[in-house]
Write a protein that holds these residues in place. Structure first.
Motif, PDB file in Angstrom:
ATOM      1  N   SER A  16       0.830  -1.210   0.000  1.00 33.04           N
ATOM      2  CA  SER A  16       0.000   0.000   0.000  1.00 33.04           C
ATOM      3  C   SER A  16       0.860   1.254   0.000  1.00 33.04           C
ATOM      4  N   VAL A  17       1.918   1.242   0.811  1.00 30.18           N
ATOM      5  CA  VAL A  17       2.845   2.384   0.845  1.00 30.18           C
ATOM      6  C   VAL A  17       3.500   2.557  -0.517  1.00 30.18           C
ATOM      7  N   TYR A  18       3.947   1.431  -1.101  1.00 24.62           N
ATOM      8  CA  TYR A  18       4.547   1.496  -2.443  1.00 24.62           C
ATOM      9  C   TYR A  18       3.553   2.065  -3.443  1.00 24.62           C
ATOM     10  N   TYR A  19       2.329   1.569  -3.428  1.00 19.57           N
ATOM     11  CA  TYR A  19       1.323   1.967  -4.415  1.00 19.57           C
ATOM     12  C   TYR A  19       1.059   3.470  -4.341  1.00 19.57           C
ATOM     13  N   LEU A  20       0.916   4.001  -3.124  1.00 16.03           N
ATOM     14  CA  LEU A  20       0.652   5.437  -2.957  1.00 16.03           C
ATOM     15  C   LEU A  20       1.872   6.261  -3.352  1.00 16.03           C
ATOM     16  N   PHE A  21       3.056   5.772  -2.989  1.00 18.99           N
ATOM     17  CA  PHE A  21       4.305   6.452  -3.354  1.00 18.99           C
ATOM     18  C   PHE A  21       4.439   6.511  -4.867  1.00 18.99           C
ATOM     19  N   ASP A  22       4.156   5.399  -5.511  1.00 15.91           N
ATOM     20  CA  ASP A  22       4.234   5.338  -6.972  1.00 15.91           C
ATOM     21  C   ASP A  22       3.168   6.233  -7.615  1.00 15.91           C
ATOM     22  N   LEU A  23       1.969   6.193  -7.077  1.00 18.12           N
ATOM     23  CA  LEU A  23       0.844   6.946  -7.636  1.00 18.12           C
ATOM     24  C   LEU A  23       1.083   8.448  -7.584  1.00 18.12           C
ATOM     25  N   TYR A  24       1.620   8.913  -6.456  1.00 21.13           N
ATOM     26  CA  TYR A  24       1.734  10.358  -6.264  1.00 21.13           C
ATOM     27  C   TYR A  24       3.137  10.924  -6.527  1.00 21.13           C
ATOM     28  N   CYS A  25       4.146  10.063  -6.592  1.00 19.54           N
ATOM     29  CA  CYS A  25       5.511  10.577  -6.712  1.00 19.54           C
ATOM     30  C   CYS A  25       6.247  10.159  -7.980  1.00 19.54           C
ATOM     31  N   PHE A  26       5.778   9.096  -8.655  1.00 15.29           N
ATOM     32  CA  PHE A  26       6.512   8.575  -9.812  1.00 15.29           C
ATOM     33  C   PHE A  26       6.727   9.652 -10.876  1.00 15.29           C
ATOM     34  N   LYS A  27       5.659  10.326 -11.279  1.00 10.83           N
ATOM     35  CA  LYS A  27       5.760  11.337 -12.330  1.00 10.83           C
ATOM     36  C   LYS A  27       6.651  12.500 -11.906  1.00 10.83           C
ATOM     37  N   SER A  28       6.546  12.901 -10.644  1.00  6.38           N
ATOM     38  CA  SER A  28       7.362  14.017 -10.154  1.00  6.38           C
ATOM     39  C   SER A  28       8.842  13.654 -10.170  1.00  6.38           C
ATOM     40  N   ILE A  29       9.166  12.448  -9.706  1.00  9.56           N
ATOM     41  CA  ILE A  29      10.552  11.985  -9.720  1.00  9.56           C
ATOM     42  C   ILE A  29      11.052  11.878 -11.154  1.00  9.56           C
ATOM     43  N   GLN A  30      10.205  11.358 -12.028  1.00  9.99           N
ATOM     44  CA  GLN A  30      10.569  11.201 -13.429  1.00  9.99           C
ATOM     45  C   GLN A  30      10.856  12.558 -14.083  1.00  9.99           C
ATOM     46  N   ASN A  31       9.994  13.532 -13.856  1.00  9.94           N
ATOM     47  CA  ASN A  31      10.189  14.859 -14.442  1.00  9.94           C
ATOM     48  C   ASN A  31      11.418  15.552 -13.867  1.00  9.94           C
ATOM     49  N   PHE A  32      11.616  15.415 -12.556  1.00  6.42           N
ATOM     50  CA  PHE A  32      12.789  16.011 -11.906  1.00  6.42           C
ATOM     51  C   PHE A  32      14.079  15.399 -12.458  1.00  6.42           C
ATOM     52  N   SER A  33      14.083  14.076 -12.594  1.00  3.37           N
ATOM     53  CA  SER A  33      15.270  13.377 -13.111  1.00  3.37           C
ATOM     54  C   SER A  33      15.528  13.736 -14.572  1.00  3.37           C
ATOM     55  N   LYS A  34      14.450  13.882 -15.324  1.00  2.00           N
ATOM     56  CA  LYS A  34      14.603  14.229 -16.741  1.00  2.00           C
ATOM     57  C   LYS A  34      15.247  15.596 -16.905  1.00  2.00           C
ATOM     58  N   ASN A  35      14.892  16.534 -16.029  1.00  2.00           N
ATOM     59  CA  ASN A  35      15.493  17.867 -16.086  1.00  2.00           C
ATOM     60  C   ASN A  35      16.978  17.835 -15.744  1.00  2.00           C
ATOM     61  N   ILE A  36      17.357  16.916 -14.874  1.00  2.00           N
ATOM     62  CA  ILE A  36      18.767  16.813 -14.473  1.00  2.00           C
ATOM     63  C   ILE A  36      19.590  16.091 -15.532  1.00  2.00           C
ATOM     64  N   PHE A  37      19.109  14.926 -15.954  1.00  2.00           N
ATOM     65  CA  PHE A  37      19.895  14.070 -16.858  1.00  2.00           C
ATOM     66  C   PHE A  37      19.604  14.314 -18.341  1.00  2.00           C
ATOM     67  N   GLN A  38      18.533  15.046 -18.627  1.00  2.00           N
ATOM     68  CA  GLN A  38      18.139  15.308 -20.016  1.00  2.00           C
ATOM     69  C   GLN A  38      17.943  14.003 -20.801  1.00  2.00           C
ATOM     70  N   SER A  39      17.392  13.022 -20.108  1.00  2.00           N
ATOM     71  CA  SER A  39      17.151  11.709 -20.724  1.00  2.00           C
ATOM     72  C   SER A  39      15.898  11.103 -20.105  1.00  2.00           C
ATOM     73  N   LYS A  40      14.901  10.824 -20.931  1.00  2.00           N
ATOM     74  CA  LYS A  40      13.683  10.223 -20.405  1.00  2.00           C
ATOM     75  C   LYS A  40      13.900   8.762 -20.015  1.00  2.00           C
ATOM     76  N   ALA A  41      14.894   8.107 -20.628  1.00  2.00           N
ATOM     77  CA  ALA A  41      15.198   6.715 -20.275  1.00  2.00           C
ATOM     78  C   ALA A  41      15.793   6.639 -18.870  1.00  2.00           C
ATOM     79  N   ILE A  42      16.789   7.491 -18.590  1.00  2.00           N
ATOM     80  CA  ILE A  42      17.403   7.524 -17.255  1.00  2.00           C
ATOM     81  C   ILE A  42      16.368   7.955 -16.218  1.00  2.00           C
ATOM     82  N   ALA A  43      15.522   8.913 -16.584  1.00  2.00           N
ATOM     83  CA  ALA A  43      14.479   9.384 -15.672  1.00  2.00           C
ATOM     84  C   ALA A  43      13.507   8.259 -15.329  1.00  2.00           C
TER      85      ALA A  43
END
Length: 263
Positions: A16-43
């Motif tokens: 349940s903790v994983y599911y909520l973390f993934d639901l609410y944070c996955f996209k934010s982490i992905q977008n933040f990482s993409k801005n840093i690494f300039q790679s959607k694959a790494i993000a």
């Protein structure tokens, strides 16, 4: 606290903790990482890796005496998993090369995400954790273990649908696919690499050829996939019989197991 109650309570809480973390944070982490690494694959890999942490913590709380690679079935022979998956999916690449064209332009980052990254992380989350841990370390049988994980696996692919018909097709196909991947994983000595490579090759051939825009597919797209599935099942059954290895899934282990599995 009863041992079974403790096991299922920790398992449900952890997921349940994983599911909520993934639901609410996955996209934010992905977008933040993409801005840093300039790679959607790494993000994509970064987001999956970080949101996976609640599951890894849950495993160590549940079964502290075992290491993570064992619990996720990643300690099995990689070559063995690769060989079965590649051999089993040969009908797909041969059939697709006859009936479809190769894509003229390939987005390699998207290809990486839809093949390597998705296959690896989805098999860890759904097959190794959500289905595998229940089957390997509780009294639940195959159908009891596979039901929720497969329904959830099917649900997360519904975004591909464009209409009601496609929605039901995608749900049915991915549900059946999840059950099949779980069967392959269990019956090949709990070698998750078999399911990972199988998932990878099936996605790869689908992505490289002009088969379909989603998993609902078409006549030839699904025909060669079904032939590959049958071939993989036949190879698995043949190898088990030749080595006289008992089946993990039988009438005695469909709902409630009478004894603990050897994993």
């Amino acid at each position: 606290m009863n041992k079974n109650i403790r096991f299922f309570s920790i398992f449900i809480l952890g997921f349940s903790v994983y599911y909520l973390f993934d639901l609410y944070c996955f996209k934010s982490i992905q977008n933040f990482s993409k801005n840093i690494f300039q790679s959607k694959a790494i993000a994509h890999v970064t987001a999956y890796s970080l949101t996976l942490l609640p599951l890894l913590i849950t495993l160590k709380v549940l079964l502290p005496e075992k290491n993570i690679t064992d619990l996720l079935s990643l300690d099995k022979p990689i070559i063995k998993g690769f060989t079965l998956s590649f051999t089993g999916t040969l009908p797909m690449i041969l059939g697709y090369s006859l009936h479809f064209n190769l894509l003229s332009k390939v987005d390699f980052e998207s290809l990486f995400i839809n093949t390597i990254s998705s296959a690896f992380f989805e098999e860890i989350i759904f097959r190794a954790f959500l289905i595998g841990i229940l089957f390997r370390f509780s009294r639940l049988g195959f159908l009891s273990s596979v039901l929720f994980g497969s329904l959830l696996f099917a649900q997360v692919h519904l975004y591909q649908s464009q209409n009601t018909t496609e929605l039901f097709e995608i749900f049915a196909i991915t549900l059946a696919g999840s059950i099949f991947f779980a069967w392959v994983y269990f019956e090949n000595e709990f070698n998750l690499w078999t399911a990972i490579f199988l998932h990878f090759f099936m996605n790869l051939y689908w992505e490289l050829f002009t088969v379909s825009g989603n998993v609902s597919g078409n006549l030839y797209g699904n025909l060669y996939k079904i032939i590959s599935i049958i071939q993989i099942m036949l190879i698995t059954v043949y190898c088990k019989r030749r080595k006289n290895i008992p089946y993990q899934i039988s009438r005695k282990s469909l709902f409630i197991k009478t004894k603990q599995v050897q994993s």
